[in-house]
Design a protein around this motif. Structure first.
Motif, PDB file in Angstrom:
ATOM      1  N   LEU A   1       0.815  -1.288  -0.078  1.00 20.59           N
ATOM      2  CA  LEU A   1       0.029   0.075   0.011  1.00 20.59           C
ATOM      3  C   LEU A   1       0.798   1.332  -0.082  1.00 20.59           C
ATOM      4  O   LEU A   1       0.467   2.122  -0.385  1.00 20.59           O
ATOM      5  N   TYR A   2       2.164   1.072   0.749  1.00 18.57           N
ATOM      6  CA  TYR A   2       2.940   2.330   0.693  1.00 18.57           C
ATOM      7  C   TYR A   2       4.095   2.233  -0.073  1.00 18.57           C
ATOM      8  O   TYR A   2       4.901   3.319  -0.222  1.00 18.57           O
ATOM      9  N   VAL A   3       4.122   1.460  -1.157  1.00 19.03           N
ATOM     10  CA  VAL A   3       5.277   1.265  -2.120  1.00 19.03           C
ATOM     11  C   VAL A   3       5.646   2.572  -2.720  1.00 19.03           C
ATOM     12  O   VAL A   3       6.840   3.229  -2.936  1.00 19.03           O
ATOM     13  N   ALA A   4       4.606   3.173  -3.500  1.00 19.06           N
ATOM     14  CA  ALA A   4       4.690   4.492  -4.295  1.00 19.06           C
ATOM     15  C   ALA A   4       5.216   5.627  -3.564  1.00 19.06           C
ATOM     16  O   ALA A   4       6.197   6.414  -3.650  1.00 19.06           O
ATOM     17  N   ARG A   5       4.519   6.145  -2.650  1.00 18.54           N
ATOM     18  CA  ARG A   5       4.848   6.847  -1.468  1.00 18.54           C
ATOM     19  C   ARG A   5       6.349   6.912  -0.838  1.00 18.54           C
ATOM     20  O   ARG A   5       7.203   7.636  -0.782  1.00 18.54           O
ATOM     21  N   THR A   6       6.690   5.788  -0.387  1.00 13.38           N
ATOM     22  CA  THR A   6       7.908   5.336   0.109  1.00 13.38           C
ATOM     23  C   THR A   6       9.174   5.590  -0.997  1.00 13.38           C
ATOM     24  O   THR A   6      10.374   5.983  -0.632  1.00 13.38           O
ATOM     25  N   ALA A   7       8.905   5.115  -2.241  1.00 20.21           N
ATOM     26  CA  ALA A   7       9.734   5.232  -3.005  1.00 20.21           C
ATOM     27  C   ALA A   7      10.017   6.780  -3.689  1.00 20.21           C
ATOM     28  O   ALA A   7      11.024   7.007  -3.850  1.00 20.21           O
ATOM     29  N   TYR A   8       8.940   7.396  -3.540  1.00 17.73           N
ATOM     30  CA  TYR A   8       9.185   8.945  -4.067  1.00 17.73           C
ATOM     31  C   TYR A   8       9.844   9.537  -2.866  1.00 17.73           C
ATOM     32  O   TYR A   8      10.660  10.201  -3.041  1.00 17.73           O
ATOM     33  N   THR A   9       9.666   9.118  -1.591  1.00 15.43           N
ATOM     34  CA  THR A   9      10.368   9.822  -0.430  1.00 15.43           C
ATOM     35  C   THR A   9      11.977   9.402  -0.493  1.00 15.43           C
ATOM     36  O   THR A   9      12.480  10.152  -0.428  1.00 15.43           O
ATOM     37  N   ARG A  10      12.311   8.481  -0.931  1.00 16.16           N
ATOM     38  CA  ARG A  10      13.505   7.726  -0.860  1.00 16.16           C
ATOM     39  C   ARG A  10      14.112   8.560  -2.098  1.00 16.16           C
ATOM     40  O   ARG A  10      15.435   8.971  -2.415  1.00 16.16           O
ATOM     41  N   SER A  11      13.474   8.653  -3.395  1.00 14.14           N
ATOM     42  CA  SER A  11      14.125   9.262  -4.618  1.00 14.14           C
ATOM     43  C   SER A  11      14.287  10.952  -4.294  1.00 14.14           C
ATOM     44  O   SER A  11      15.135  11.312  -4.771  1.00 14.14           O
ATOM     45  N   THR A  12      13.316  11.339  -3.722  1.00 14.92           N
ATOM     46  CA  THR A  12      13.398  12.934  -3.613  1.00 14.92           C
ATOM     47  C   THR A  12      13.895  13.657  -2.199  1.00 14.92           C
ATOM     48  O   THR A  12      13.972  14.691  -1.876  1.00 14.92           O
ATOM     49  N   GLY A  13      13.658  12.602  -1.131  1.00 10.67           N
ATOM     50  CA  GLY A  13      13.844  12.929   0.248  1.00 10.67           C
ATOM     51  C   GLY A  13      12.633  13.491   1.034  1.00 10.67           C
ATOM     52  O   GLY A  13      12.790  13.891   2.189  1.00 10.67           O
ATOM     53  N   SER A  14      11.538  13.677   0.398  1.00  7.62           N
ATOM     54  CA  SER A  14      10.317  14.033   0.892  1.00  7.62           C
ATOM     55  C   SER A  14       9.021  13.603   0.271  1.00  7.62           C
ATOM     56  O   SER A  14       8.949  13.459  -0.932  1.00  7.62           O
ATOM     57  N   PRO A  15       8.108  13.235   1.226  1.00  7.61           N
ATOM     58  CA  PRO A  15       6.899  12.654   0.311  1.00  7.61           C
ATOM     59  C   PRO A  15       5.887  13.854  -0.010  1.00  7.61           C
ATOM     60  O   PRO A  15       4.840  13.601  -0.753  1.00  7.61           O
ATOM     61  N   SER A  16       6.007  15.020   0.113  1.00 12.52           N
ATOM     62  CA  SER A  16       5.505  16.143  -0.199  1.00 12.52           C
ATOM     63  C   SER A  16       5.048  16.327  -1.643  1.00 12.52           C
ATOM     64  O   SER A  16       3.678  16.303  -1.939  1.00 12.52           O
ATOM     65  N   GLY A  17       5.806  16.320  -2.578  1.00 20.16           N
ATOM     66  CA  GLY A  17       5.402  16.038  -3.966  1.00 20.16           C
ATOM     67  C   GLY A  17       4.769  15.284  -4.238  1.00 20.16           C
ATOM     68  O   GLY A  17       3.588  15.336  -5.134  1.00 20.16           O
ATOM     69  N   TYR A  18       4.652  13.814  -3.525  1.00 21.92           N
ATOM     70  CA  TYR A  18       3.953  12.825  -4.157  1.00 21.92           C
ATOM     71  C   TYR A  18       2.500  12.835  -3.492  1.00 21.92           C
ATOM     72  O   TYR A  18       1.349  12.779  -4.023  1.00 21.92           O
ATOM     73  N   ASP A  19       2.568  13.383  -2.549  1.00 23.72           N
ATOM     74  CA  ASP A  19       1.165  13.641  -1.684  1.00 23.72           C
ATOM     75  C   ASP A  19       0.398  14.916  -2.327  1.00 23.72           C
ATOM     76  O   ASP A  19      -0.894  14.764  -2.417  1.00 23.72           O
ATOM     77  N   GLU A  20       1.277  15.787  -2.875  1.00 23.84           N
ATOM     78  CA  GLU A  20       0.111  16.971  -3.626  1.00 23.84           C
ATOM     79  C   GLU A  20      -0.045  16.434  -4.862  1.00 23.84           C
ATOM     80  O   GLU A  20      -1.374  16.571  -5.530  1.00 23.84           O
ATOM     81  N   ALA A  21       0.544  15.577  -5.588  1.00 25.90           N
ATOM     82  CA  ALA A  21       0.290  15.095  -6.881  1.00 25.90           C
ATOM     83  C   ALA A  21      -1.017  14.181  -6.987  1.00 25.90           C
ATOM     84  O   ALA A  21      -1.942  14.213  -7.607  1.00 25.90           O
ATOM     85  N   LEU A  22      -0.965  13.401  -5.654  1.00 26.00           N
ATOM     86  CA  LEU A  22      -2.268  12.348  -5.728  1.00 26.00           C
ATOM     87  C   LEU A  22      -3.303  13.168  -5.052  1.00 26.00           C
ATOM     88  O   LEU A  22      -4.456  12.521  -5.073  1.00 26.00           O
ATOM     89  N   ALA A  23      -3.061  14.305  -4.388  1.00 28.53           N
ATOM     90  CA  ALA A  23      -4.333  14.905  -3.781  1.00 28.53           C
ATOM     91  C   ALA A  23      -5.242  15.504  -4.819  1.00 28.53           C
ATOM     92  O   ALA A  23      -6.500  15.779  -4.514  1.00 28.53           O
ATOM     93  N   THR A  24      -4.710  15.560  -6.003  1.00 29.03           N
ATOM     94  CA  THR A  24      -5.422  16.245  -7.072  1.00 29.03           C
ATOM     95  C   THR A  24      -6.460  14.931  -7.642  1.00 29.03           C
ATOM     96  O   THR A  24      -7.362  15.174  -8.586  1.00 29.03           O
ATOM     97  N   ARG A  25      -5.933  13.724  -7.582  1.00 27.74           N
ATOM     98  CA  ARG A  25      -6.556  12.517  -8.029  1.00 27.74           C
ATOM     99  C   ARG A  25      -8.025  12.472  -7.589  1.00 27.74           C
ATOM    100  O   ARG A  25      -8.602  12.689  -6.259  1.00 27.74           O
ATOM    101  N   SER A  26      -9.115  12.426  -8.488  1.00 27.15           N
ATOM    102  CA  SER A  26     -10.377  12.430  -7.986  1.00 27.15           C
ATOM    103  C   SER A  26     -10.635  11.008  -7.536  1.00 27.15           C
ATOM    104  O   SER A  26     -10.309   9.941  -8.417  1.00 27.15           O
TER     105      SER A  26
END
Length: 191
Positions: free
Chosen positions: A133-158
């Protein structure tokens, strides 16, 4: 923004399964290598592709929000609430596309999975995988150092997840109903 096709998404899952060899279908091991292998592969993607992986994950995950599949999970797991069904669907993804598609189309096909057969005979193991369930968010955090961009990108998902689960429902505590709707799983899990 990167778009990931389902074929590519499932390809990542299948590549991770192949890398894990015979351990790929074994959800019974505490040191199961498959979720980590998926995470490693996703973390190697550029951030926009990780977000695309997360979006695709959500789409696949939501496609399995089905009452008959939930009933199968209830039977296999000896009960299954909301969180358990989330873990169950995530773990089902790790069984690969053909197993996932078969289970979505006909939940009783889960009786063919070796891990389910082992669960029925030994009473040990599980199909669910909360870590997925957390693979994408964890991978994004590893890649960028922060989950915020991932969270923002998915917050726009309907949200596309229906509520309640789609499909035919029956009394999950009624063994005869389970035998009627899921005969092969009932033969494995009901005495």
């Amino acid at each position: 923004m990167s778009v990931m096709e389902l074929r590519e998404w499932w390809g990542l899952i299948e590549e991770a399964r192949a890398a894990c060899g015979s351990s790929a279908g074994d959800r019974d091991s505490a040191d199961d290598p498959l979720p980590g292998e998926v995470l490693s592969r996703v973390a190697a993607l550029p951030p926009s592709s990780i977000v695309a992986f997360g979006r695709c994950f959500s789409s696949v995950f939501d496609s399995a929000f089905l009452a008959p599949l939930w009933a199968a999970a209830y039977l296999i797991e000896g009960g299954c609430g909301d969180d358990g069904f989330m873990d169950f669907r995530a773990g089902l993804m790790l069984q690969g596309r053909s197993a996932f598609d078969a289970a979505v189309a006909a939940p009783d096909s889960l009786a063919d999975l070796p891990v389910v057969q082992r669960m029925a005979t030994t009473g040990k193991g599980w199909l669910g995988c909360e870590a997925m369930l957390y693979v994408a968010r964890t991978a994004y955090t590893r890649s960028t150092g922060s989950p915020s961009g991932y969270d923002e990108a998915l917050a726009t998902r309907s949200p596309t997840r229906p509520s309640p689960a789609r499909g035919e429902r029956w009394d999950l505590e009624d063994d005869e109903q389970m035998r009627l709707h899921l005969p092969r799983l009932a033969a494995l899990f009901l005495s």
